[in-house]
Write a protein that holds these residues in place. Structure first.
Motif, PDB file in Angstrom:
ATOM      1  N   ARG A  87       0.832  -1.211   0.000  1.00  0.00           N
ATOM      2  CA  ARG A  87       0.000   0.000   0.000  1.00  0.00           C
ATOM      3  C   ARG A  87       0.861   1.253   0.000  1.00  0.00           C
ATOM      4  N   GLY A  88       2.155   1.085   0.260  1.00  0.00           N
ATOM      5  CA  GLY A  88       3.026   2.243   0.411  1.00  0.00           C
ATOM      6  C   GLY A  88       3.743   2.680  -0.843  1.00  0.00           C
ATOM      7  N   VAL A  89       3.586   1.931  -1.961  1.00  0.00           N
ATOM      8  CA  VAL A  89       4.163   2.352  -3.239  1.00  0.00           C
ATOM      9  C   VAL A  89       3.057   3.049  -4.028  1.00  0.00           C
ATOM     10  N   LEU A  90       3.276   4.309  -4.364  1.00  0.00           N
ATOM     11  CA  LEU A  90       2.221   5.143  -4.935  1.00  0.00           C
ATOM     12  C   LEU A  90       2.564   5.574  -6.352  1.00  0.00           C
ATOM     13  N   GLY A  91       1.760   5.162  -7.306  1.00  0.00           N
ATOM     14  CA  GLY A  91       1.913   5.658  -8.670  1.00  0.00           C
ATOM     15  C   GLY A  91       3.160   5.215  -9.389  1.00  0.00           C
ATOM     16  N   ALA A  92       3.706   4.051  -9.057  1.00  0.00           N
ATOM     17  CA  ALA A  92       4.925   3.572  -9.715  1.00  0.00           C
ATOM     18  C   ALA A  92       4.559   2.906 -11.050  1.00  0.00           C
ATOM     19  N   VAL A  93       5.157   3.409 -12.121  1.00  0.00           N
ATOM     20  CA  VAL A  93       4.954   2.849 -13.456  1.00  0.00           C
ATOM     21  C   VAL A  93       6.315   2.760 -14.127  1.00  0.00           C
ATOM     22  N   ALA A  94       6.611   1.594 -14.695  1.00  0.00           N
ATOM     23  CA  ALA A  94       7.917   1.408 -15.325  1.00  0.00           C
ATOM     24  C   ALA A  94       8.034   2.261 -16.579  1.00  0.00           C
ATOM     25  N   ALA A  95       9.126   3.033 -16.680  1.00  0.00           N
ATOM     26  CA  ALA A  95       9.361   3.877 -17.850  1.00  0.00           C
ATOM     27  C   ALA A  95       9.968   3.091 -19.002  1.00  0.00           C
ATOM     28  N   GLU A  96      10.618   1.971 -18.695  1.00  0.00           N
ATOM     29  CA  GLU A  96      11.203   1.138 -19.733  1.00  0.00           C
ATOM     30  C   GLU A  96      11.198  -0.308 -19.277  1.00  0.00           C
ATOM     31  N   SER A 128      -0.392 -10.315   1.174  1.00  0.00           N
ATOM     32  CA  SER A 128      -0.177  -8.902   1.489  1.00  0.00           C
ATOM     33  C   SER A 128      -1.460  -8.269   2.015  1.00  0.00           C
ATOM     34  N   VAL A 129      -1.287  -7.213   2.817  1.00  0.00           N
ATOM     35  CA  VAL A 129      -2.446  -6.452   3.261  1.00  0.00           C
ATOM     36  C   VAL A 129      -3.131  -5.799   2.073  1.00  0.00           C
ATOM     37  N   ARG A 130      -2.357  -5.374   1.091  1.00  0.00           N
ATOM     38  CA  ARG A 130      -2.928  -4.676  -0.064  1.00  0.00           C
ATOM     39  C   ARG A 130      -3.878  -5.570  -0.850  1.00  0.00           C
ATOM     40  N   TYR A 131      -3.480  -6.814  -1.119  1.00  0.00           N
ATOM     41  CA  TYR A 131      -4.272  -7.673  -2.004  1.00  0.00           C
ATOM     42  C   TYR A 131      -4.987  -8.810  -1.291  1.00  0.00           C
ATOM     43  N   GLY A 132      -4.669  -9.038  -0.025  1.00  0.00           N
ATOM     44  CA  GLY A 132      -5.286 -10.154   0.671  1.00  0.00           C
ATOM     45  C   GLY A 132      -4.596 -11.464   0.342  1.00  0.00           C
ATOM     46  N   PRO A 133      -5.047 -12.561   0.938  1.00  0.00           N
ATOM     47  CA  PRO A 133      -4.367 -13.843   0.750  1.00  0.00           C
ATOM     48  C   PRO A 133      -4.605 -14.450  -0.627  1.00  0.00           C
ATOM     49  N   THR A 134      -3.525 -14.931  -1.225  1.00  0.00           N
ATOM     50  CA  THR A 134      -3.612 -15.757  -2.425  1.00  0.00           C
ATOM     51  C   THR A 134      -3.692 -17.204  -1.981  1.00  0.00           C
ATOM     52  N   LEU A 317      14.192   2.194  -0.611  1.00  0.00           N
ATOM     53  CA  LEU A 317      14.437   3.566  -0.172  1.00  0.00           C
ATOM     54  C   LEU A 317      14.945   4.442  -1.314  1.00  0.00           C
ATOM     55  N   LEU A 318      15.550   3.816  -2.328  1.00  0.00           N
ATOM     56  CA  LEU A 318      16.098   4.558  -3.462  1.00  0.00           C
ATOM     57  C   LEU A 318      15.149   4.639  -4.654  1.00  0.00           C
ATOM     58  N   LEU A 319      13.946   4.058  -4.537  1.00  0.00           N
ATOM     59  CA  LEU A 319      13.011   4.099  -5.656  1.00  0.00           C
ATOM     60  C   LEU A 319      12.676   5.545  -6.047  1.00  0.00           C
ATOM     61  N   PRO A 320      12.628   5.839  -7.330  1.00  0.00           N
ATOM     62  CA  PRO A 320      12.303   7.205  -7.773  1.00  0.00           C
ATOM     63  C   PRO A 320      10.797   7.445  -7.854  1.00  0.00           C
ATOM     64  N   PHE A 321      10.058   6.907  -6.892  1.00  0.00           N
ATOM     65  CA  PHE A 321       8.615   7.069  -6.849  1.00  0.00           C
ATOM     66  C   PHE A 321       8.215   7.428  -5.418  1.00  0.00           C
ATOM     67  N   PRO A 322       7.058   8.070  -5.232  1.00  0.00           N
ATOM     68  CA  PRO A 322       6.605   8.379  -3.873  1.00  0.00           C
ATOM     69  C   PRO A 322       6.388   7.102  -3.063  1.00  0.00           C
ATOM     70  N   ILE A 323       6.832   7.126  -1.814  1.00  0.00           N
ATOM     71  CA  ILE A 323       6.658   5.984  -0.912  1.00  0.00           C
ATOM     72  C   ILE A 323       6.063   6.496   0.389  1.00  0.00           C
ATOM     73  N   ALA A 324       4.967   5.868   0.813  1.00  0.00           N
ATOM     74  CA  ALA A 324       4.345   6.206   2.093  1.00  0.00           C
ATOM     75  C   ALA A 324       4.760   5.146   3.101  1.00  0.00           C
ATOM     76  N   THR A 325       5.885   5.375   3.781  1.00  0.00           N
ATOM     77  CA  THR A 325       6.438   4.346   4.662  1.00  0.00           C
ATOM     78  C   THR A 325       5.491   3.978   5.795  1.00  0.00           C
ATOM     79  N   GLU A 326       4.607   4.904   6.194  1.00  0.00           N
ATOM     80  CA  GLU A 326       3.683   4.589   7.275  1.00  0.00           C
ATOM     81  C   GLU A 326       2.643   3.541   6.855  1.00  0.00           C
ATOM     82  N   ARG A 327       2.541   3.304   5.556  1.00  0.00           N
ATOM     83  CA  ARG A 327       1.563   2.327   5.065  1.00  0.00           C
ATOM     84  C   ARG A 327       2.203   0.969   4.787  1.00  0.00           C
TER      85      ARG A 327
END
Length: 488
Positions: A87-96, A128-134, A317-327
């Protein structure tokens, strides 16, 4: 082509039908989409609905038109969003594209969707909390393993014949064991890490896939394993295509077998018996089988895994995308905090441990051609067994994982190739995998031996009933061990 016919075919079988024009690639894709929809209703293994159109691919590639899935932790595909199960990775889309994704496209694999993974990939279940159990298609109350659990669940269910996975501590082989699949972890440097990294997890994480047959693994490895340009580690080139190993004659090998875990925890008796039976089959084939194991230091194994966790934390921590660590989930927050606080001396100590593990494994695999072990020490875990959202230090968490799956991680640390094969079932009808390990660069030996085992102890008739509705698919009427088909 109906769902039953489709689910019974592996990737090579589907490609042969397309090439012979018995069915079109468009028809295969249509059936695959229906299969994915039906399977995902039960399994919760996709992060989003299937892509509206298949990802670009070469229809004339060696696996042109074969349906395929990518995992939500790479290899990144241009224009496709990803979350690492968080839930803490926000708007990440691969550029290549990742280099491996380019090779998947060139091979002709038609990417239809993205599969679930646990947050950060640091779990042996996929919840994961984001997607639930597989859920595991063999038993919906159990885990399909992790971290490539979504891919494994959908391949096992027959929704696709191949799906991407990556393996930093067992994340291809453990789901393969839990779901009754073939799971090959190639040698360090066999598949590419670029362009985003020279290596992943200090070389412990390797990209490949989960398949239902050995021949699919061999064909795919031939398609994607060209020498990576610019990667820090490069595996030696094979002497011939891997598909030729499938029909190569046997040679007498020195096989070591062990069912004693390096973590010191007990191994389920049914798992141990399947491994012992596999050793007897190899002996029946003419190989020399002895009981032996590399003398790993358990402390070094845990420290080697800590090295991979540090790398995972730093990478996020080095990802070039917004990260909400509290999530982030609790263990992820610990990984972030401890990775950020780690000193150069901490990393150097872990690298020393990795070096000792690597040298121990290499020396052992000079005296032996193959090592045979269980893939995991237990049956597939009930859902909820690994609560990632509960606070834990990195080391405490890794020890928990190591107790459950002590056999896979040593060979991520050392970089040696290993494969899990679905050679047995428990009394409850649950899959049990065994692991073969070879010297660095010897995928040829693994695939050749795996092909001989697949012929002697065929598993193609076993499968869960998500799409097939075959009576007895999840039955418990098969003995837990294995025996050669023609041993008389």
């Amino acid at each position: 082509m109906d769902l039953h016919e489709y689910a019974a075919l592996d990737a090579v079988g589907l490609r042969e039908l397309i090439v012979s024009r018995q069915v079109s690639a468009a028809e295969v894709e249509d059936v695959a989409r229906r299969a994915l929809g039906r399977a995902d209703e039960e399994l919760n293994a996709l992060t989003m609905p299937p892509f509206e159109t298949a990802l670009d691919h070469d229809p004339d590639g060696p696996l042109g038109g074969v349906p395929f899935l990518i995992k939500d932790s790479g290899p990144f595909a241009r224009g496709v969003p990803f979350t690492f199960g968080s839930r803490g990775v926000l708007g990440a889309v691969a550029a290549e594209d990742h280099d491996l994704m380019r090779r998947f496209r060139a091979a002709g694999l038609a990417g239809l969707g993205q599969t679930t993974a646990p947050e950060l990939g640091l779990n042996f279940t996929t919840e994961s909390v984001r997607y639930g159990p597989t859920r595991n298609p063999w038993a919906l109350g159990r885990s399909p393993g992790g971290s490539s659990g979504g891919s494994a669940a959908l391949v096992a269910a027959g929704a696709v014949p191949i799906a991407h996975g990556n393996d930093g501590g067992g994340s291809i082989r453990i789901p393969a064991s839990c779901c009754g699949l073939v799971g090959l972890k190639p040698s360090r440097g066999r598949t590419p890490s670029g362009p985003f990294a020279g290596e992943v997890g200090f070389g412990q994480t390797v990209e490949f896939a989960l398949t239902r047959t050995v021949r699919d693994a061999a064909h795919l490895l031939d398609a994607v394993s060209a020498t990576p340009i610019g990667d820090k580690s490069v595996a030696p080139r094979p002497l011939r295509p891997y598909v030729r190993e499938l029909t190569a004659g046997p040679e007498r090998l020195r096989v070591a077998v062990t069912t004693a875990s390096w973590s010191g925890t007990s191994v389920d008796p049914q798992v141990a018996e399947v491994t012992a039976d596999a050793g007897r089959v190899l002996e029946w084939m003419g190989h020399t089988v002895t009981e032996a194991a590399p003398p790993f230091d358990p402390g070094d194994l845990v420290e080697g895994l800590v090295l991979g966790a540090y790398a995972a934390g730093a990478a996020f921590l080095l990802l070039p995308f917004p990260i909400a660590t509290e999530r982030w989930e609790a263990v992820s927050r610990s990984v972030f905090a401890e990775s950020a606080a780690a000193t150069l001396l901490d990393v150097a100590r872990a690298l020393d441990a990795q070096n000792r593990v690597t040298r121990t494994a290499a020396a052992f695999l000079t005296a032996h051609d193959l090592l045979l072990t269980p893939t995991i020490g237990h049956l597939p875990a009930p859902l909820g067994s690994f609560a990632y959202d509960s606070p834990s230090t990195i080391r405490d968490w890794l020890r928990r994982l190591f107790d459950y799956g002590p056999f896979t991680a040593p060979f991520n640390i050392s970089g040696h190739p290993a494969i899990s094969l679905p050679l047995g079932q428990s009394r409850e009808g649950l899959p049990i995998g065994v692991q073969l390990v070879a010297a660095h660069g010897r995928e040829d030996l693994l695939l050749r031996t795996a092909a001989h085992l697949e012929q002697a102890v065929p598993w193609s008739g076993r499968g869960p009933s998500v799409l097939t509705d075959r009576p007895g698919s999840r039955s418990s009427d098969r003995r837990p061990g294995v025996s050669p088909r023609d041993a008389g």
